[in-house]
Each structure stands twice: as structure tokens, then as C-alpha cells.
Write a protein that holds these residues in place. Sequence first.
Motif, PDB file in Angstrom:
ATOM      1  N   LEU A  29       2.931   6.125   6.926  1.00 49.32           N
ATOM      2  CA  LEU A  29       2.339   5.513   8.119  1.00 49.32           C
ATOM      3  C   LEU A  29       0.821   5.444   8.004  1.00 49.32           C
ATOM      4  O   LEU A  29       0.205   4.436   8.387  1.00 49.32           O
ATOM      5  CB  LEU A  29       2.731   6.315   9.365  1.00 49.32           C
ATOM      6  CG  LEU A  29       4.171   6.167   9.844  1.00 49.32           C
ATOM      7  CD1 LEU A  29       4.449   7.150  10.987  1.00 49.32           C
ATOM      8  CD2 LEU A  29       4.454   4.741  10.312  1.00 49.32           C
ATOM      9  N   HIS A  30       0.226   6.503   7.477  1.00 47.54           N
ATOM     10  CA  HIS A  30      -1.229   6.536   7.313  1.00 47.54           C
ATOM     11  C   HIS A  30      -1.677   5.430   6.356  1.00 47.54           C
ATOM     12  O   HIS A  30      -2.663   4.730   6.619  1.00 47.54           O
ATOM     13  CB  HIS A  30      -1.640   7.909   6.776  1.00 47.54           C
ATOM     14  CG  HIS A  30      -3.119   8.128   6.759  1.00 47.54           C
ATOM     15  ND1 HIS A  30      -3.889   7.869   5.645  1.00 47.54           N
ATOM     16  CD2 HIS A  30      -3.982   8.570   7.721  1.00 47.54           C
ATOM     17  CE1 HIS A  30      -5.155   8.143   5.906  1.00 47.54           C
ATOM     18  NE2 HIS A  30      -5.240   8.570   7.156  1.00 47.54           N
ATOM     19  N   ALA A  31      -0.942   5.264   5.274  1.00 48.37           N
ATOM     20  CA  ALA A  31      -1.277   4.219   4.302  1.00 48.37           C
ATOM     21  C   ALA A  31      -1.158   2.839   4.925  1.00 48.37           C
ATOM     22  O   ALA A  31      -2.014   1.971   4.716  1.00 48.37           O
ATOM     23  CB  ALA A  31      -0.353   4.327   3.088  1.00 48.37           C
ATOM     24  N   TYR A  32      -0.124   2.633   5.709  1.00 51.61           N
ATOM     25  CA  TYR A  32       0.095   1.330   6.347  1.00 51.61           C
ATOM     26  C   TYR A  32      -1.016   1.016   7.346  1.00 51.61           C
ATOM     27  O   TYR A  32      -1.583  -0.083   7.340  1.00 51.61           O
ATOM     28  CB  TYR A  32       1.451   1.325   7.057  1.00 51.61           C
ATOM     29  CG  TYR A  32       1.821  -0.011   7.667  1.00 51.61           C
ATOM     30  CD1 TYR A  32       2.517  -0.956   6.920  1.00 51.61           C
ATOM     31  CD2 TYR A  32       1.481  -0.326   8.981  1.00 51.61           C
ATOM     32  CE1 TYR A  32       2.858  -2.184   7.467  1.00 51.61           C
ATOM     33  CE2 TYR A  32       1.809  -1.547   9.531  1.00 51.61           C
ATOM     34  CZ  TYR A  32       2.503  -2.472   8.775  1.00 51.61           C
ATOM     35  OH  TYR A  32       2.833  -3.687   9.315  1.00 51.61           O
ATOM     36  N   ARG A  33      -1.324   1.968   8.181  1.00 53.03           N
ATOM     37  CA  ARG A  33      -2.275   1.726   9.268  1.00 53.03           C
ATOM     38  C   ARG A  33      -3.719   1.619   8.809  1.00 53.03           C
ATOM     39  O   ARG A  33      -4.516   0.938   9.450  1.00 53.03           O
ATOM     40  CB  ARG A  33      -2.138   2.836  10.312  1.00 53.03           C
ATOM     41  CG  ARG A  33      -0.812   2.806  11.060  1.00 53.03           C
ATOM     42  CD  ARG A  33      -0.606   4.057  11.887  1.00 53.03           C
ATOM     43  NE  ARG A  33       0.663   4.014  12.604  1.00 53.03           N
ATOM     44  CZ  ARG A  33       1.202   5.052  13.238  1.00 53.03           C
ATOM     45  NH1 ARG A  33       0.576   6.229  13.229  1.00 53.03           N
ATOM     46  NH2 ARG A  33       2.356   4.931  13.869  1.00 53.03           N
ATOM     47  N   LEU A  34      -4.043   2.268   7.707  1.00 56.51           N
ATOM     48  CA  LEU A  34      -5.436   2.301   7.280  1.00 56.51           C
ATOM     49  C   LEU A  34      -5.712   1.495   6.010  1.00 56.51           C
ATOM     50  O   LEU A  34      -6.832   1.507   5.508  1.00 56.51           O
ATOM     51  CB  LEU A  34      -5.889   3.749   7.069  1.00 56.51           C
ATOM     52  CG  LEU A  34      -5.857   4.653   8.306  1.00 56.51           C
ATOM     53  CD1 LEU A  34      -6.369   6.044   7.961  1.00 56.51           C
ATOM     54  CD2 LEU A  34      -6.679   4.058   9.446  1.00 56.51           C
ATOM     55  N   HIS A  35      -4.729   0.791   5.502  1.00 54.76           N
ATOM     56  CA  HIS A  35      -4.946   0.048   4.260  1.00 54.76           C
ATOM     57  C   HIS A  35      -5.862  -1.151   4.482  1.00 54.76           C
ATOM     58  O   HIS A  35      -6.022  -1.641   5.604  1.00 54.76           O
ATOM     59  CB  HIS A  35      -3.616  -0.405   3.663  1.00 54.76           C
ATOM     60  CG  HIS A  35      -3.054  -1.676   4.235  1.00 54.76           C
ATOM     61  ND1 HIS A  35      -2.449  -1.749   5.475  1.00 54.76           N
ATOM     62  CD2 HIS A  35      -3.017  -2.938   3.741  1.00 54.76           C
ATOM     63  CE1 HIS A  35      -2.049  -2.986   5.708  1.00 54.76           C
ATOM     64  NE2 HIS A  35      -2.387  -3.732   4.672  1.00 54.76           N
ATOM     65  N   ALA A  61       0.831  -1.212   0.000  1.00 54.59           N
ATOM     66  CA  ALA A  61       0.000   0.000   0.000  1.00 54.59           C
ATOM     67  C   ALA A  61       0.860   1.255   0.000  1.00 54.59           C
ATOM     68  O   ALA A  61       0.545   2.249  -0.667  1.00 54.59           O
ATOM     69  CB  ALA A  61      -0.919  -0.017   1.221  1.00 54.59           C
ATOM     70  N   ILE A  62       1.951   1.237   0.760  1.00 51.22           N
ATOM     71  CA  ILE A  62       2.862   2.386   0.800  1.00 51.22           C
ATOM     72  C   ILE A  62       3.515   2.600  -0.559  1.00 51.22           C
ATOM     73  O   ILE A  62       3.601   3.728  -1.060  1.00 51.22           O
ATOM     74  CB  ILE A  62       3.947   2.174   1.879  1.00 51.22           C
ATOM     75  CG1 ILE A  62       3.328   2.202   3.275  1.00 51.22           C
ATOM     76  CG2 ILE A  62       5.031   3.249   1.745  1.00 51.22           C
ATOM     77  CD1 ILE A  62       4.298   1.824   4.379  1.00 51.22           C
TER      78      ILE A  62
END
Length: 209
Positions: free
Chosen positions: A86-92, A41-42
Motif C-alpha cells: 500500500l505504501h508503494a502504491y500510494r507514494l510511487h 511499483a508494488i
Amino acid sequence: MIEVERILDIEQYLYGIDTVLFDLDDTLYSEKDYVKSGYCAIAKLFPEIENMEKKLWTVFEKGGKAIDKVLQDEGLRDLNNKQTALHAYRLHTPKIHLYEGVSEMLMRIRASHKTGIITDGRPEGQLAKIKALGLEEMVDEIIITDTLGGIEYRKPCSKAFTIMQNRMRTPYERMVYVGDNISKDFIAPQKLGMRSIWVINKNGLYFES
């Protein structure tokens, strides 16, 4: 404590048990698959970085801070880029799956026992995993410990176990917790008088020999 090398082997140790509780990460599915899914995702957000997913995984396997290291190596390390990653990782939406045979096992156990999950981690990430795996349809109760008031309620804190015992209305001695992390999963259950089954997952993220 009972030790098994395959989670599917736990069914033979449920005699005298009314409620079966499970850990999530590396117990019901591979957490490494979640990490890889997050890195994918990142990478989609940084097309200018060639083979970013592979680079992140390489740093991760060596025990480094993958996002920081790769962004730094590529000359892109700043607060905005890090927060984006980080946002992409946590919310993917994770591309993960239960270990082979686990969904069928959960259905068999649920036919004769109460079942639940107690898991640590950021609520948004754990909820995404639970949804991706379809676990809400497979167990009776789920507690993400952080939702109880913060990270201080993560295992080995006993709060989630006492809440689950109250919900299930099962004596502690007729409950069992199934997990993979020997350093934290079984401290609270054992203090409360529950039984424990350690799934020795040698491919787990936090396996300790």
C-alpha cells in the motif's frame, strides 16, 4: 448539463464562461494508467512473485481486492507485506500522461479564462499525479478536497467549489465544472448555479452507462 464524448470538445461550450474548473481522474488523464503504474511499483518490491503486476491487474479488472488477493494466493499475506504494498502504491511516482491534446487545450483556455482543478483523493497520491502531469504550470488554482479537513469534503460536498469561487471572484453562473463521474461531480456545481459539462469517458474507472 452539456454532454461530450471528447474532452477537447468542451471549448465550443464556453461562451459566457469566465472560469473553467476540471476534475482530474479520468477527465484529464486515464486513472487506469495510474493503477497500472502503482501495480508496477508494488511488483518491484516482490520479485519472488512472478508476473505480479499482471496478477494484480487481473484481480482489479474483476473487481476484487488486488493486493489482498495476490498476496494471499502467493502465501505472503500478512500485515507487513500489505502495508509495504500500500505504501508503494500510494507514494510511487506515477507514469501517467494527459489525454492527447489536453495540455494544448488547457493553454488555449487559460489564455482567455481562469482555470482550476478540484479533485478528490489522498493528498499524497493526487499531488504526485499533478506533479507528474505538470498541471501546476497549466492552471491557476488546484484544490485537493481531502486537504480541506478530510474525506467528508470530497464531492458532492460543495466546500471546494465555494472556496474556488471566492479565489476566482467569478459569479457562479459564469463558472463551469468539467468532470466524468455523473454520480458525484455535478451535484454541488448545479446546486450553486454553475454550469456542468459531463465528459462521457467510457474507458473511465467509474463509468456508469
